[in-house]
Enzyme design. Structure first.
Site, PDB file in Angstrom:
ATOM      1  N   PHE A 129       1.128  -1.282  -0.369  1.00 25.94           N
ATOM      2  CA  PHE A 129       0.423  -0.067   0.088  1.00 25.94           C
ATOM      3  C   PHE A 129       0.926   0.849   0.216  1.00 25.94           C
ATOM      4  O   PHE A 129       2.120   1.619   1.249  1.00 25.94           O
ATOM      5  CB  PHE A 129      -1.001   0.304   1.092  1.00 25.94           C
ATOM      6  CG  PHE A 129      -1.885   1.010   1.533  1.00 25.94           C
ATOM      7  CD1 PHE A 129      -3.603   0.278   0.680  1.00 25.94           C
ATOM      8  CD2 PHE A 129      -1.866   2.148   1.807  1.00 25.94           C
ATOM      9  CE1 PHE A 129      -3.936   1.697   1.071  1.00 25.94           C
ATOM     10  CE2 PHE A 129      -2.780   3.282   1.714  1.00 25.94           C
ATOM     11  CZ  PHE A 129      -4.194   2.534   0.690  1.00 25.94           C
ATOM     12  N   ASP A 202       2.083  -4.673   8.529  1.00 29.45           N
ATOM     13  CA  ASP A 202       1.201  -3.727   8.281  1.00 29.45           C
ATOM     14  C   ASP A 202      -0.326  -4.799   8.348  1.00 29.45           C
ATOM     15  O   ASP A 202      -0.148  -5.863   7.294  1.00 29.45           O
ATOM     16  CB  ASP A 202       1.457  -3.195   7.369  1.00 29.45           C
ATOM     17  CG  ASP A 202      -0.094  -2.125   6.663  1.00 29.45           C
ATOM     18  OD1 ASP A 202      -0.618  -2.342   7.330  1.00 29.45           O
ATOM     19  OD2 ASP A 202       0.093  -1.330   6.037  1.00 29.45           O
ATOM     20  N   TYR A 227     -10.372   0.830  11.417  1.00 26.81           N
ATOM     21  CA  TYR A 227     -11.882   1.237   9.829  1.00 26.81           C
ATOM     22  C   TYR A 227     -12.189   0.204   9.453  1.00 26.81           C
ATOM     23  O   TYR A 227     -13.244   0.725   8.208  1.00 26.81           O
ATOM     24  CB  TYR A 227     -11.735   2.728   9.487  1.00 26.81           C
ATOM     25  CG  TYR A 227     -10.579   2.865   8.898  1.00 26.81           C
ATOM     26  CD1 TYR A 227     -10.443   2.779   7.095  1.00 26.81           C
ATOM     27  CD2 TYR A 227      -9.335   3.973   9.183  1.00 26.81           C
ATOM     28  CE1 TYR A 227      -9.634   2.844   6.303  1.00 26.81           C
ATOM     29  CE2 TYR A 227      -8.118   4.063   8.096  1.00 26.81           C
ATOM     30  CZ  TYR A 227      -8.559   3.727   7.215  1.00 26.81           C
ATOM     31  OH  TYR A 227      -7.770   3.619   6.618  1.00 26.81           O
ATOM     32  N   LYS A 228     -11.194  -0.409   9.175  1.00 26.21           N
ATOM     33  CA  LYS A 228     -11.403  -1.955   8.021  1.00 26.21           C
ATOM     34  C   LYS A 228     -12.447  -2.788   8.264  1.00 26.21           C
ATOM     35  O   LYS A 228     -13.302  -2.568   8.895  1.00 26.21           O
ATOM     36  CB  LYS A 228      -9.751  -1.811   6.829  1.00 26.21           C
ATOM     37  CG  LYS A 228     -10.249  -0.696   6.130  1.00 26.21           C
ATOM     38  CD  LYS A 228      -8.218  -1.310   5.536  1.00 26.21           C
ATOM     39  CE  LYS A 228      -7.762   0.495   5.082  1.00 26.21           C
ATOM     40  NZ  LYS A 228      -6.138   0.043   4.655  1.00 26.21           N
TER      41      LYS A 228
HETATM   42  C1  LIG Z   1      -5.441   1.498   4.436  1.00 27.00           C
HETATM   43  C2  LIG Z   1      -4.493   1.197   4.058  1.00 27.00           C
HETATM   44  C3  LIG Z   1      -3.759   1.214   4.518  1.00 27.00           C
HETATM   45  C4  LIG Z   1      -3.613   3.442   4.946  1.00 27.00           C
HETATM   46  O1  LIG Z   1      -3.971   3.915   6.371  1.00 27.00           O
HETATM   47  P1  LIG Z   1      -4.719   5.347   6.639  1.00 27.00           P
HETATM   48  O2  LIG Z   1      -5.589   5.176   7.760  1.00 27.00           O
HETATM   49  O3  LIG Z   1      -4.788   6.321   6.161  1.00 27.00           O
HETATM   50  O4  LIG Z   1      -3.020   5.315   7.014  1.00 27.00           O
HETATM   51  C5  LIG Z   1      -2.108   1.303   5.370  1.00 27.00           C
HETATM   52  N1  LIG Z   1      -1.266   0.321   4.773  1.00 27.00           N
HETATM   53  C6  LIG Z   1      -2.386  -0.707   3.641  1.00 27.00           C
HETATM   54  C7  LIG Z   1      -1.746  -2.175   4.093  1.00 27.00           C
HETATM   55  C8  LIG Z   1      -3.426   0.232   4.646  1.00 27.00           C
HETATM   56  O5  LIG Z   1      -4.742  -0.956   3.689  1.00 27.00           O
END
Ligand SMILES: *Cc1c(COP(=O)(O)O)cnc(C)c1O
Length: 417
Positions: A129, A202, A227-228
């Protein structure tokens, strides 16, 4: 041949079927984007009302103590800890994943510099990402100590790069946001540690989607969104976990007053708090952070192994039905079929991916599009069932058979895709 009746039957025997009632979802929508923004837990509204009218409205500033707003980042962190294989006191919720990466990257680099200053390579994935890559680039530019970013494309390349024994830190997505590729956490930790590196996971596309055990697999650092899959609400602050063996070894550079040992002493110089609180920076968004509990509590009432097992059945079903119903329409599956390497979303490449997703959204099937040419469908077992997958694939078939995606309105790009 898979039939809709079979899907109905699987829904009826689904041990997780009742959790859908815990979510407020619009009628006539099949929501396959919970990996990007989770659905709203019904309880979030009463919780928001309590925080706004009682804690803020009535108790005002007393709520820092009375409602323990002060303790919220670690209280929510401790709840999330049970989903990621961490003990209490190791996880904090604060800021965004992006900002948290900056903090743990600085920490990891500093720990490595203290023990072996010759290690100057930071590894990330080319397909990461992008915010992860941007933060590493920004950090390297900022500190001006000769670190270099090496982008890798595979586990084989990770291994061959590590062999030079000059790698300080590796940053990997536990589940890849685009393809859904899922790393074996234990294997990769072992590999990186064997070559003297530290690893940052991550977890944005894996927390709440797959079971994991950060501690047992001897992970170093982890960050991730709430939030996911965790359904914390738009832009809710992110998690940050540090293995206790690293916790008090360094200061993180965003040394704000919330990470101070005694913030209210108003001391003139910074002394970091003991433990995970040193990763806090400034005053937290209490409204947004409070709502994370509504999402996480649903997970705590469920079972991560059941969620995983249903997720695999749902992604299997999606893949099989696309083969059965849409084989003529040139969708190329890019998600691994091997369970050991499959997360909880399914992605296909298609030349007209963007327009197809727009046409599907108009039909009430919400997935999303990621460059280049990728249609992505998130599977969230707490509120998605087998018939939902059946119905979604039928809608895809309609869009393709009638070439609906060709309509001019589906070619227009919004600010956020
Ligand atoms: C969504 C996402 C992010 C972004 O995070 P923020 O909330 O915008 O800081 C970072 N890494 C991955 C793998 C993501 O899916």
């Amino acid at each position: 041949m898979i039939t809709r009746n079979e899907c109905l039957d699987w829904d009826q025997h689904d041990p997780l079927k009742n959790f859908k009632n815990d979510f407020a979802l619009p009628k006539d929508v099949i929501y396959l984007d919970g990996n990007s923004l989770g659905a709203r837990p019904k309880k979030s509204l009463t919780l928001a009302e309590q925080v706004i009218t009682q804690e803020w409205g009535q108790d005002l500033i007393n709520s820092w103590n009375k409602a323990d707003w002060w303790g919220l980042p670690t209280r929510v962190g401790d709840k999330i800890a049970t989903l990621i294989g961490a003990a209490a006191g190791e996880t904090v919720v604060s800021d965004s994943t992006t900002v948290n990466l900056f903090k743990v990257l600085s920490a990891a680099v500093q720990i490595q510099a203290d023990s072996d200053a010759q290690r100057k390579v930071i590894i990330a994935e080319r397909d990461a990402f992008p915010t992860d890559i941007y933060i590493i680039e920004g950090y390297i530019d900022l500190i001006q100590k000769g670190y270099v970013l090496k982008l890798i494309d595979s586990v084989a390349e990770l291994e061959s790069t590590l062999k030079h024994n000059d790698v300080a830190v590796v940053v990997l997505s536990h589940v890849n946001y685009r393809t859904g590729y899922f790393y074996d956490m234990a294997d990769i930790n072992r590999l990186v540690h064997q070559h003297g590196g530290l690893l940052i996971w991550d977890l944005c596309h894996s927390v709440g989607a797959v079971p994991m055990d950060l501690k047992k697999t001897d992970s170093d650092f982890a960050i991730g969104c709430t939030y996911k899959y965790l359904n914390g609400g738009p832009g809710s602050p992110a998690l940050l976990w540090v293995n206790p063996k690293h916790q008090n070894q360094f200061k993180q550079p965003l040394s704000g007053w919330w990470g101070h040992q005694k913030p209210f002493d108003m001391a003139q110089s910074y002394t970091p708090a003991e433990g995970i609180r040193r990763y806090l920076c400034g005053t937290q968004p209490i409204l947004s952070m409070s709502l994370i509990e509504a999402g996480v509590d649903i997970f705590l009432a469920s079972d991560m192994d059941q969620i995983r097992s249903k997720s695999l059945k749902l992604t299997d079903l999606f893949i099989d039905l696309m083969q059965q119903e849409c084989a003529d329409h040139e969708f190329e599956l890019i998600t691994p079929t091997d369970y050991r390497h499959r997360g909880s979303h399914v992605s296909f490449r298609h030349t007209h991916g963007y327009a197809i997703i727009q046409a599907l959204i108009a039909r009430g099937v919400i997935g999303d599009y990621r460059e280049p040419e990728v249609l992505r469908f998130g599977v969230t077992p707490l509120y998605i069932g087998y018939c939902d997958i059946w119905d979604a694939v039928q809608q895809i078939k309609q869009v393709m058979q009638h070439e609906e995606w060709k309509a001019p309105q589906y070619q227009i790009r919004g600010q956020v895709t």
